[in-house]
Design a protein around this motif. Structure first.
Motif, PDB file in Angstrom:
ATOM      1  N   MET A   1      20.063   7.794 155.507  1.00 25.66           N
ATOM      2  CA  MET A   1      20.119   6.382 155.888  1.00 25.66           C
ATOM      3  C   MET A   1      18.518   5.866 155.610  1.00 25.66           C
ATOM      4  O   MET A   1      17.650   6.637 155.880  1.00 25.66           O
ATOM      5  CB  MET A   1      20.331   6.316 157.260  1.00 25.66           C
ATOM      6  CG  MET A   1      20.471   4.905 157.946  1.00 25.66           C
ATOM      7  SD  MET A   1      21.037   5.122 159.338  1.00 25.66           S
ATOM      8  CE  MET A   1      20.080   4.081 160.592  1.00 25.66           C
ATOM      9  N   LEU A   2      18.364   4.667 155.071  1.00 23.72           N
ATOM     10  CA  LEU A   2      17.113   3.885 154.793  1.00 23.72           C
ATOM     11  C   LEU A   2      16.913   2.700 155.614  1.00 23.72           C
ATOM     12  O   LEU A   2      17.799   2.022 155.551  1.00 23.72           O
ATOM     13  CB  LEU A   2      16.978   3.435 153.451  1.00 23.72           C
ATOM     14  CG  LEU A   2      15.496   3.156 152.906  1.00 23.72           C
ATOM     15  CD1 LEU A   2      14.442   4.109 152.865  1.00 23.72           C
ATOM     16  CD2 LEU A   2      15.639   2.378 151.732  1.00 23.72           C
ATOM     17  N   ILE A   3      16.018   2.614 156.552  1.00 19.61           N
ATOM     18  CA  ILE A   3      15.832   1.371 157.312  1.00 19.61           C
ATOM     19  C   ILE A   3      14.636   0.572 156.405  1.00 19.61           C
ATOM     20  O   ILE A   3      13.425   1.035 156.591  1.00 19.61           O
ATOM     21  CB  ILE A   3      15.355   1.541 158.779  1.00 19.61           C
ATOM     22  CG1 ILE A   3      16.480   2.089 159.523  1.00 19.61           C
ATOM     23  CG2 ILE A   3      15.241   0.220 159.579  1.00 19.61           C
ATOM     24  CD1 ILE A   3      16.420   2.537 160.891  1.00 19.61           C
ATOM     25  N   GLY A   4      14.816  -0.370 155.451  1.00 18.53           N
ATOM     26  CA  GLY A   4      13.894  -0.942 154.419  1.00 18.53           C
ATOM     27  C   GLY A   4      12.688  -1.184 155.282  1.00 18.53           C
ATOM     28  O   GLY A   4      11.411  -0.691 154.798  1.00 18.53           O
ATOM     29  N   PRO A   5      12.533  -2.007 156.219  1.00 17.31           N
ATOM     30  CA  PRO A   5      11.456  -2.524 156.946  1.00 17.31           C
ATOM     31  C   PRO A   5      10.450  -1.422 157.395  1.00 17.31           C
ATOM     32  O   PRO A   5       9.312  -1.588 157.529  1.00 17.31           O
ATOM     33  CB  PRO A   5      11.740  -3.624 157.900  1.00 17.31           C
ATOM     34  CG  PRO A   5      13.242  -3.834 157.722  1.00 17.31           C
ATOM     35  CD  PRO A   5      13.642  -2.650 156.932  1.00 17.31           C
TER      36      PRO A   5
ATOM     37  N   ASN B   1      15.776  -5.979 146.999  1.00 14.59           N
ATOM     38  CA  ASN B   1      15.570  -6.457 148.556  1.00 14.59           C
ATOM     39  C   ASN B   1      15.738  -5.104 149.323  1.00 14.59           C
ATOM     40  O   ASN B   1      15.849  -5.414 150.502  1.00 14.59           O
ATOM     41  CB  ASN B   1      16.404  -7.653 148.859  1.00 14.59           C
ATOM     42  CG  ASN B   1      16.164  -8.773 148.197  1.00 14.59           C
ATOM     43  OD1 ASN B   1      15.268  -9.583 148.325  1.00 14.59           O
ATOM     44  ND2 ASN B   1      17.073  -9.064 147.187  1.00 14.59           N
ATOM     45  N   ILE B   2      15.368  -4.007 148.688  1.00 22.20           N
ATOM     46  CA  ILE B   2      15.764  -2.723 149.362  1.00 22.20           C
ATOM     47  C   ILE B   2      14.758  -2.558 150.604  1.00 22.20           C
ATOM     48  O   ILE B   2      15.145  -1.981 151.687  1.00 22.20           O
ATOM     49  CB  ILE B   2      15.760  -1.411 148.399  1.00 22.20           C
ATOM     50  CG1 ILE B   2      16.206  -0.189 149.311  1.00 22.20           C
ATOM     51  CG2 ILE B   2      14.309  -1.218 148.044  1.00 22.20           C
ATOM     52  CD1 ILE B   2      16.544   0.789 148.261  1.00 22.20           C
ATOM     53  N   ASP B   3      13.538  -3.271 150.626  1.00 24.70           N
ATOM     54  CA  ASP B   3      12.534  -3.223 151.697  1.00 24.70           C
ATOM     55  C   ASP B   3      13.039  -4.121 152.947  1.00 24.70           C
ATOM     56  O   ASP B   3      12.452  -3.839 153.996  1.00 24.70           O
ATOM     57  CB  ASP B   3      11.107  -3.672 151.088  1.00 24.70           C
ATOM     58  CG  ASP B   3      11.327  -4.929 150.708  1.00 24.70           C
ATOM     59  OD1 ASP B   3      12.366  -5.568 150.175  1.00 24.70           O
ATOM     60  OD2 ASP B   3      10.080  -5.891 150.711  1.00 24.70           O
TER      61      ASP B   3
ATOM     62  N   GLN C   1      11.659   4.246 149.184  1.00 19.06           N
ATOM     63  CA  GLN C   1      12.813   3.356 148.791  1.00 19.06           C
ATOM     64  C   GLN C   1      12.919   3.864 147.404  1.00 19.06           C
ATOM     65  O   GLN C   1      14.111   3.362 146.802  1.00 19.06           O
ATOM     66  CB  GLN C   1      11.905   2.105 148.554  1.00 19.06           C
ATOM     67  CG  GLN C   1      11.841   1.411 150.092  1.00 19.06           C
ATOM     68  CD  GLN C   1      10.706   0.128 150.023  1.00 19.06           C
ATOM     69  OE1 GLN C   1      10.431  -0.459 149.168  1.00 19.06           O
ATOM     70  NE2 GLN C   1      10.283  -0.076 151.242  1.00 19.06           N
ATOM     71  N   GLU C   2      11.953   4.355 146.378  1.00 17.89           N
ATOM     72  CA  GLU C   2      12.375   4.782 145.198  1.00 17.89           C
ATOM     73  C   GLU C   2      13.275   5.854 145.253  1.00 17.89           C
ATOM     74  O   GLU C   2      14.370   5.905 144.359  1.00 17.89           O
ATOM     75  CB  GLU C   2      11.122   5.282 144.376  1.00 17.89           C
ATOM     76  CG  GLU C   2       9.926   4.150 144.031  1.00 17.89           C
ATOM     77  CD  GLU C   2      10.797   3.016 143.231  1.00 17.89           C
ATOM     78  OE1 GLU C   2      11.429   3.473 142.263  1.00 17.89           O
ATOM     79  OE2 GLU C   2      10.498   1.884 143.450  1.00 17.89           O
ATOM     80  N   ILE C   3      13.344   6.825 146.294  1.00 20.72           N
ATOM     81  CA  ILE C   3      14.277   7.782 146.222  1.00 20.72           C
ATOM     82  C   ILE C   3      15.456   7.228 146.271  1.00 20.72           C
ATOM     83  O   ILE C   3      16.823   7.937 145.969  1.00 20.72           O
ATOM     84  CB  ILE C   3      13.796   8.983 147.434  1.00 20.72           C
ATOM     85  CG1 ILE C   3      12.415   9.570 147.213  1.00 20.72           C
ATOM     86  CG2 ILE C   3      14.976   9.735 147.797  1.00 20.72           C
ATOM     87  CD1 ILE C   3      11.917  10.385 148.444  1.00 20.72           C
ATOM     88  N   PHE C   4      15.681   6.146 147.330  1.00 22.16           N
ATOM     89  CA  PHE C   4      17.042   5.687 147.653  1.00 22.16           C
ATOM     90  C   PHE C   4      17.598   4.935 146.589  1.00 22.16           C
ATOM     91  O   PHE C   4      18.788   4.821 146.077  1.00 22.16           O
ATOM     92  CB  PHE C   4      17.102   4.784 149.047  1.00 22.16           C
ATOM     93  CG  PHE C   4      17.628   5.819 150.147  1.00 22.16           C
ATOM     94  CD1 PHE C   4      18.939   5.619 150.730  1.00 22.16           C
ATOM     95  CD2 PHE C   4      16.713   6.552 150.904  1.00 22.16           C
ATOM     96  CE1 PHE C   4      19.140   6.091 151.784  1.00 22.16           C
ATOM     97  CE2 PHE C   4      17.258   7.293 151.871  1.00 22.16           C
ATOM     98  CZ  PHE C   4      18.403   7.288 152.395  1.00 22.16           C
TER      99      PHE C   4
END
Length: 486
Positions: A384-388, A367-369, A395-398
């Protein structure tokens, strides 16, 4: 000017869903409607020029070097009614009290570990845990946190939640004062009729908290000498350092201005060496003393840790505070409050998942997105990744980073951060906001009224950090008495 303003699904600080202002904003709303578009533009430009003239800047680092920028300022204030503020104030004092107990405990008895509340390895494997260097050292007033910056958000229901604790070197306090100064210059109309909590005595409160932390072996009967230790002009928060030192009336020094003789710290002056009792340091632990930490540090002072351990100098904030404010330990702060104070948290955390837990890890990867991923050791909106708001390649990098080192990351649901109107480029539009509350601790604990409201000026962005394009707003606490002015 606000006729086309849409609140949407988010909690809005100023506007109701029907397009009308909330009760505590009505007078501000009416005042804004008296200005023409040209007047609003002029006031906005005057505010930005004020920041430029006063040299209110910060540095943004990138792979090509550092860029100095003025802090973008937005003139729509965040107004907090007295009742809401009292709850925040109590919540902040409760939280800082528990975190200070925790820091004192883990460098001494470790009761919370013995009781099984916090896993031992979470503390011992923490890169900011300096038991070898300072375990067993007693600090003045048993106080490890002289100045904290706690980041609060409001969720879709308008409930305040703690996003993170900054207990090492929180920056931004100078902007609180400068936002107020600029607001009063540019919008004197706003302060004529309305009772807003003053910031007038807050610098002397900060100074009082500072000089109350006299080292255990200070020279008896002598007024303590305090300095602010800065890494120098290339640091991103250098403006903050200059402002606070000037306002408190203490010397701003770099490592080369200090020397340790016979385990006592001295400042080099034109009249010879002067003993230093209290160091408000804005240098990270690793760089403080090349003898005890990084031998390649050019910023610190050799022998400083020896002087500290012997009780000849106070270092604020305390060495080793980072173990209490990293994003993994954050999850346990509500447990600390229950353990040390036997109370329930007044202001809750944001729900957070540890990725070292295999079940959580699977859920997060699937559910990373929809989630926010943060590096437990990073700050300032970095790593930091903000999924949406991310694409598949990000997302793949994270996912790869998480699988390489799951314990280095946490995940949180994407909170619908509250919004407030911002006025930029000739129009009002909704922007996400948070609030950094500053807590000063000495003999007493004091919460700065208001704090630094940070705003994600890029439309739709959730990142409020100035290093990522965010700006600042003035924060007003409405005072009860009619005679108190900002």
């Amino acid at each position: 000017m606000l006729t086309n303003y849409k609140t949407g699904v988010y909690f809005d600080e100023m506007m109701r869903g029907d397009g009308q202002p909330k009760r505590h904003y009505q007078w501000f709303y009416q005042l804004v409607h008296q200005f023409s578009e040209r007047e609003l533009m002029n006031k906005h430009e005057t505010a930005q020029l004020n920041f430029l003239r006063q040299g209110i800047t910060f540095t943004v680092y990138s792979h090509t070097g550092g860029t100095e920028r003025t802090m973008p300022f937005d003139f729509v204030p965040i107004i907090i009614p007295r009742g809401d503020w009292e709850k925040i104030e109590k919540g902040m004092k409760q939280r800082m009290s528990a975190l200070n107990h925790f820091l004192d405990d883990i460098y001494h008895e470790q009761r919370i570990v013995e009781a099984g509340v916090i896993p031992r390895d979470l503390i011992e494997n923490n890169p900011y845990y300096y038991d070898k260097q300072i375990g067993g050292v007693r600090v003045p007033l048993n106080n490890h946190i002289f100045l904290a910056g706690v980041d609060l958000i409001r969720d879709e229901n308008g409930e305040y939640r703690v996003l993170e604790d900054n207990l090492r070197n929180p920056s931004g306090m100078s902007y609180v004062f400068q936002n107020r100064y600029v607001m009063r210059q540019v919008y004197p109309e706003l302060f004529n009729q309305h009772s807003i909590e003053t910031l007038e005595h807050q610098i002397s409160e900060l100074h009082q908290s500072l000089i109350s932390q006299v080292p255990l072996n200070a020279e008896p009967g002598k007024k303590p000498t305090a300095v602010l230790l800065t890494p120098g002009i290339y640091n991103s928060a250098y403006y903050d350092h200059v402002f606070l030192a000037q306002q408190m009336g203490i010397e701003l020094v770099e490592g080369r201005d200090l020397v340790v003789n016979d385990d006592i710290v001295y400042m080099k002056t034109t009249r010879g060496l002067q003993r230093v009792d209290i160091i408000y340091r804005r240098i990270d632990d690793d760089f403080l003393d090349p003898e005890a930490f990084r031998p390649d540090s050019m910023l610190g002072v050799s022998g400083l840790l020896r002087a500290y351990k012997k009780g000849n100098v106070s270092i604020l904030n305390g060495i080793g505070n980072g173990v209490a404010d990293d994003k993994a330990m954050y999850v346990y702060v509500p447990d600390m409050i229950r353990f040390y104070l036997e109370e329930d948290p007044i202001i809750p955390n944001v729900e957070t998942y540890f990725l070292s837990d295999p079940d959580r890890l699977d859920y997060v990867l699937e559910n990373i997105d929809q989630l926010v991923i943060k590096n437990v050791g990073a700050s300032g909106g970095y790593d930091m990744l903000i999924g949406p708001q991310s694409d598949e390649s990000e997302q793949e990098i994270f996912k790869k980073k998480i699988l390489e080192k799951p314990s280095q990351y946490i995940a949180q649901p994407t909170i619908k951060l509250s919004r407030a109107p911002a006025y930029q480029e000739g129009r009002f539009y909704p922007c996400h906001v948070d609030l950094r509350v500053f807590v000063m601790s000495g003999e007493q604990m004091n919460v700065l009224p208001g704090g630094l409201s940070r705003v994600a000026l890029k439309e739709g962005s959730l990142v409020v950090n100035s290093s990522q394009g965010g700006g600042g707003k003035d924060t007003w606490i409405l005072s009860e008495s009619g005679d108190q002015h900002a």
